[in-house]
Design a protein around this motif. Structure first.
Motif, PDB file in Angstrom:
ATOM      1  N   ASP A   7     -17.443  -3.800 -32.012  1.00 54.51           N
ATOM      2  CA  ASP A   7     -17.455  -5.239 -32.236  1.00 54.51           C
ATOM      3  C   ASP A   7     -18.479  -5.529 -33.323  1.00 54.51           C
ATOM      4  O   ASP A   7     -19.678  -5.333 -33.117  1.00 54.51           O
ATOM      5  N   LEU A   8     -18.002  -5.956 -34.483  1.00 44.81           N
ATOM      6  CA  LEU A   8     -18.829  -6.182 -35.662  1.00 44.81           C
ATOM      7  C   LEU A   8     -19.716  -4.967 -35.964  1.00 44.81           C
ATOM      8  O   LEU A   8     -20.941  -5.028 -35.901  1.00 44.81           O
ATOM      9  N   PRO A   9     -19.068  -3.837 -36.288  1.00 44.73           N
ATOM     10  CA  PRO A   9     -19.832  -2.612 -36.583  1.00 44.73           C
ATOM     11  C   PRO A   9     -20.691  -2.775 -37.830  1.00 44.73           C
ATOM     12  O   PRO A   9     -20.439  -3.648 -38.668  1.00 44.73           O
ATOM     13  N   ASP A  10     -21.707  -1.906 -37.943  1.00 44.41           N
ATOM     14  CA  ASP A  10     -22.551  -1.895 -39.136  1.00 44.41           C
ATOM     15  C   ASP A  10     -21.729  -1.527 -40.369  1.00 44.41           C
ATOM     16  O   ASP A  10     -22.005  -1.993 -41.471  1.00 44.41           O
ATOM     17  N   LEU A  98      -2.697  -5.302 -36.284  1.00 42.70           N
ATOM     18  CA  LEU A  98      -3.655  -6.151 -36.980  1.00 42.70           C
ATOM     19  C   LEU A  98      -3.476  -7.564 -36.455  1.00 42.70           C
ATOM     20  O   LEU A  98      -2.349  -8.034 -36.289  1.00 42.70           O
ATOM     21  N   ALA A  99      -4.592  -8.259 -36.181  1.00 41.12           N
ATOM     22  CA  ALA A  99      -4.496  -9.627 -35.668  1.00 41.12           C
ATOM     23  C   ALA A  99      -5.712 -10.436 -36.094  1.00 41.12           C
ATOM     24  O   ALA A  99      -6.770  -9.885 -36.416  1.00 41.12           O
ATOM     25  N   TRP A 100      -5.542 -11.755 -36.068  1.00 44.02           N
ATOM     26  CA  TRP A 100      -6.634 -12.701 -36.304  1.00 44.02           C
ATOM     27  C   TRP A 100      -6.953 -13.342 -34.971  1.00 44.02           C
ATOM     28  O   TRP A 100      -6.074 -13.887 -34.293  1.00 44.02           O
ATOM     29  N   ASP A 101      -8.226 -13.270 -34.562  1.00 47.73           N
ATOM     30  CA  ASP A 101      -8.688 -13.912 -33.338  1.00 47.73           C
ATOM     31  C   ASP A 101      -9.279 -15.258 -33.735  1.00 47.73           C
ATOM     32  O   ASP A 101     -10.392 -15.314 -34.269  1.00 47.73           O
ATOM     33  N   GLU A 105     -12.981 -16.026 -34.717  1.00 46.17           N
ATOM     34  CA  GLU A 105     -12.812 -15.985 -36.172  1.00 46.17           C
ATOM     35  C   GLU A 105     -13.096 -14.585 -36.712  1.00 46.17           C
ATOM     36  O   GLU A 105     -13.905 -14.374 -37.610  1.00 46.17           O
ATOM     37  N   GLN A 106     -12.407 -13.610 -36.101  1.00 52.17           N
ATOM     38  CA  GLN A 106     -12.547 -12.209 -36.475  1.00 52.17           C
ATOM     39  C   GLN A 106     -11.177 -11.562 -36.635  1.00 52.17           C
ATOM     40  O   GLN A 106     -10.194 -12.003 -36.053  1.00 52.17           O
ATOM     41  N   SER A 138     -15.581  -9.306 -39.237  1.00 51.11           N
ATOM     42  CA  SER A 138     -15.499 -10.640 -39.828  1.00 51.11           C
ATOM     43  C   SER A 138     -14.484 -10.626 -40.965  1.00 51.11           C
ATOM     44  O   SER A 138     -14.101  -9.560 -41.469  1.00 51.11           O
ATOM     45  N   ALA A 139     -14.076 -11.811 -41.380  1.00 50.07           N
ATOM     46  CA  ALA A 139     -13.142 -11.917 -42.500  1.00 50.07           C
ATOM     47  C   ALA A 139     -13.752 -11.332 -43.770  1.00 50.07           C
ATOM     48  O   ALA A 139     -13.059 -10.673 -44.559  1.00 50.07           O
ATOM     49  N   ALA A 140     -15.051 -11.551 -43.969  1.00 53.32           N
ATOM     50  CA  ALA A 140     -15.730 -10.999 -45.151  1.00 53.32           C
ATOM     51  C   ALA A 140     -15.730  -9.471 -45.104  1.00 53.32           C
ATOM     52  O   ALA A 140     -15.494  -8.811 -46.122  1.00 53.32           O
ATOM     53  N   GLN A 141     -15.987  -8.894 -43.920  1.00 55.43           N
ATOM     54  CA  GLN A 141     -15.936  -7.438 -43.777  1.00 55.43           C
ATOM     55  C   GLN A 141     -14.519  -6.925 -44.039  1.00 55.43           C
ATOM     56  O   GLN A 141     -14.338  -5.849 -44.620  1.00 55.43           O
ATOM     57  N   ALA A 142     -13.519  -7.680 -43.611  1.00 64.45           N
ATOM     58  CA  ALA A 142     -12.131  -7.281 -43.823  1.00 64.45           C
ATOM     59  C   ALA A 142     -11.785  -7.275 -45.316  1.00 64.45           C
ATOM     60  O   ALA A 142     -11.101  -6.372 -45.795  1.00 64.45           O
TER      61      ALA A 142
END
Length: 182
Positions: A7-10, A98-101, A105-106, A138-142
């Protein structure tokens, strides 16, 4: 089913090991000292990156620009570093989802271990013998993941300028040179 969750890895990246034309591709997630690497095919890396971009663009479009989705990769999230070593493959990826939560907002990415009857399998099936890597980013990480993944794929063998097929180190028999490829 053994689910490996981040969950939100480094760090969450696609990478490759080996020489162009003989590379092995991986998805790799890291949180602290915990690292998970799963193997997959080059085309799977490409499809995941392309679908991620499409998903993010659609979320942004549907929200009228209000969703926390950057239009481009934030420069501070660009990651050009190598895979974390040693690269130890947990499993080979078959099916991906693949999905949007919208609540968190992830983006949620699931990569399921390849099975014999993978054509009939669905990600998340309750089979205790099938491993799943589940990563929430996050969307930015994606955006950063997709950009890097496409760069990794493009760093392979250069294409032939005539036919577009990959050039081999042993030579290349171009179909356009003998009239077969239109």
């Amino acid at each position: 089913m053994p689910v490996i969750s981040y969950d939100l890895p480094d760090r969450f990246i696609a990478g490759a090991v080996g020489r162009p034309g003989d590379r092995t591709f991986y998805l790799q997630a890291r949180s602290g000292r915990r690292v998970t690497s799963v193997g997959l095919e080059k085309f799977q890396v490409t499809l995941l990156a392309e679908r991620l971009e499409e998903l993010l663009d659609e979320v942004l479009r549907r929200s009228g620009g209000d969703a926390p989705v950057p239009a481009v990769t934030p420069s501070e999230l660009r990651d050009d570093g190598p895979l974390d070593q040693p690269v130890e493959e947990e499993f080979k990826v078959g099916t991906m989802a693949l999905a949007w939560d919208p609540d968190d907002e992830q983006v949620v990415i699931e990569a399921q271990e390849v099975t014999e009857g993978d054509d009939d399998a669905e990600v998340g099936e309750d089979d205790p013998a099938i491993a799943v890597l589940r990563v929430r980013i996050s969307a930015a990480q994606a955006r950063a993941f997709a950009e890097r993944a496409l760069q990794v794929v493009a760093a392979g063998r250069p294409p032939c300028p005539l036919c577009g097929l990959p050039l081999d180190t042993e030579g290349h028999v171009c179909p356009r040179q003998n009239g077969y490829l239109g």
